[in-house]
Design an enzyme around this catalytic site. Structure first.
Site, PDB file in Angstrom:
ATOM      1  N   HIS A  22       3.465  -7.692 -10.805  1.00 56.06           N
ATOM      2  CA  HIS A  22       4.469  -8.288  -9.625  1.00 56.06           C
ATOM      3  C   HIS A  22       5.183  -9.784 -10.442  1.00 56.06           C
ATOM      4  CE1 HIS A  22       2.162  -6.076  -6.018  1.00 56.06           C
ATOM      5  NE2 HIS A  22       1.244  -5.754  -7.250  1.00 56.06           N
TER       6      HIS A  22
ATOM      7  N   GLU B 272       0.658  -1.497  -0.420  1.00 56.43           N
ATOM      8  CA  GLU B 272      -0.251   0.307  -0.506  1.00 56.43           C
ATOM      9  C   GLU B 272       0.707   1.437   0.011  1.00 56.43           C
ATOM     10  OE1 GLU B 272      -2.398   2.897  -0.106  1.00 56.43           O
ATOM     11  OE2 GLU B 272      -1.394   2.972   1.313  1.00 56.43           O
TER      12      GLU B 272
ATOM     13  N   GLU C 253       6.756 -11.070  -8.690  1.00 54.32           N
ATOM     14  CA  GLU C 253       7.254 -12.322  -7.092  1.00 54.32           C
ATOM     15  C   GLU C 253       5.599 -12.775  -7.234  1.00 54.32           C
ATOM     16  OE1 GLU C 253       5.407  -9.427  -5.203  1.00 54.32           O
ATOM     17  OE2 GLU C 253       6.559  -9.466  -7.446  1.00 54.32           O
TER      18      GLU C 253
ATOM     19  N   CYS D 176       4.891  -2.722  -8.116  1.00 49.84           N
ATOM     20  CA  CYS D 176       3.477  -1.490  -7.739  1.00 49.84           C
ATOM     21  C   CYS D 176       3.410  -0.264  -7.577  1.00 49.84           C
ATOM     22  CB  CYS D 176       3.079  -2.611  -7.981  1.00 49.84           C
ATOM     23  SG  CYS D 176       0.830  -2.379  -7.935  1.00 49.84           S
TER      24      CYS D 176
ATOM     25  N   ARG E 208      -4.309  -4.441  -8.563  1.00 55.21           N
ATOM     26  CA  ARG E 208      -4.640  -2.752  -8.447  1.00 55.21           C
ATOM     27  C   ARG E 208      -3.241  -1.713  -8.441  1.00 55.21           C
ATOM     28  NH1 ARG E 208      -5.851  -1.742  -1.943  1.00 55.21           N
ATOM     29  NH2 ARG E 208      -6.066   0.884  -3.049  1.00 55.21           N
TER      30      ARG E 208
ATOM     31  N   ARG F  87      -2.103   5.778  -9.633  1.00 56.40           N
ATOM     32  CA  ARG F  87      -2.728   5.193  -9.055  1.00 56.40           C
ATOM     33  C   ARG F  87      -3.700   4.474  -9.328  1.00 56.40           C
ATOM     34  NH1 ARG F  87      -2.680   6.675  -3.125  1.00 56.40           N
ATOM     35  NH2 ARG F  87      -2.903   4.629  -2.332  1.00 56.40           N
TER      36      ARG F  87
END
Length: 210
Positions: free
Chosen positions: A168, A46, A170, A77, A133, A103
């Site tokens: 992402h 976040e 990962e 991200c 997101r 964002r």
């Protein structure tokens, strides 16, 4: 050695990928943890929370100083948001990468998705991408190169010392981006085992129950 900013967000998944490439890694919670690192990954999470924690701990100033002294950075991200010089509708945090970023550009958590893309600079075969997101990168400044452009935005960009991805890596079996960042840091990697990867592999890095 590569560090993982360990204040909030997806840390252990990155540790798993680095381990499979034979790369020594360290969790970074305080300024001293940055000593001796060639690169630092700022993970997804976040961005508002991470930015606040960076300011509270003073790591924001330390990371900027270490970066100017040669530390390579990769933001995934939320990490990409923290690195951007311009944040649409918000305030920049580290402000080290000359891009604009928006964002939550794809909607809510329910709008998360997986896809495949060719990223020739990173791998010779399609790379799986996981968007959660995710932001969108636009308006690349001087010296910033697009590694992956999709429709009206950039999903992966870099300059000579910073890598940023809105997705992402990962959370997929692919080691391509972790290998690419390691080479950017001057670190050699093992071949790595993508076929044997399972989503739960990262659990061995999770804290033990009390």
């Amino acid at each position: 050695m590569i560090g993982l900013l360990d204040l909030q967000g997806g840390v252990v998944e990155h540790l798993d990928h680095l381990d499979r490439l034979g790369i020594a890694a360290r969790r970074v919670k305080k300024a001293a943890d940055l000593d001796g690192l060639s690169g630092l990954i700022i993970p997804g999470g976040e961005s508002t929370c991470l930015g606040r924690l960076l300011r509270i701990t003073g790591l924001d100033r330390t990371i900027v100083a270490r970066h100017h002294a040669g530390l390579k950075l990769w933001g995934t991200c939320a990490g990409a948001i923290l690195l951007a010089q311009r944040v649409v509708g918000g305030e920049p945090c580290l402000a080290l990468l000359d891009v604009a970023i928006q964002r939550n550009a794809f909607g809510s958590q329910m709008d998360s998705f997986n896809t495949l893309a060719m990223v020739p600079a990173v791998a010779s075969t399609p790379i799986p991408l996981t968007y959660i997101r995710a932001p969108k990168i636009s308006d690349l400044g001087a010296g910033v190169r697009s590694l992956l452009a999709v429709d009206d935005y950039h999903a992966a960009v870099e300059d000579d010392v910073i890598l940023a991805t809105v997705f992402h890596p990962e959370l997929t079996p692919s080691l391509a981006f972790h290998r690419y960042f390691a080479h950017k840091c001057g670190i050699l990697t093992a071949d790595g085992d993508e076929a044997g990867w399972h989503p739960e592999d990262w659990t061995r890095y999770a804290p033990l129950p009390h």
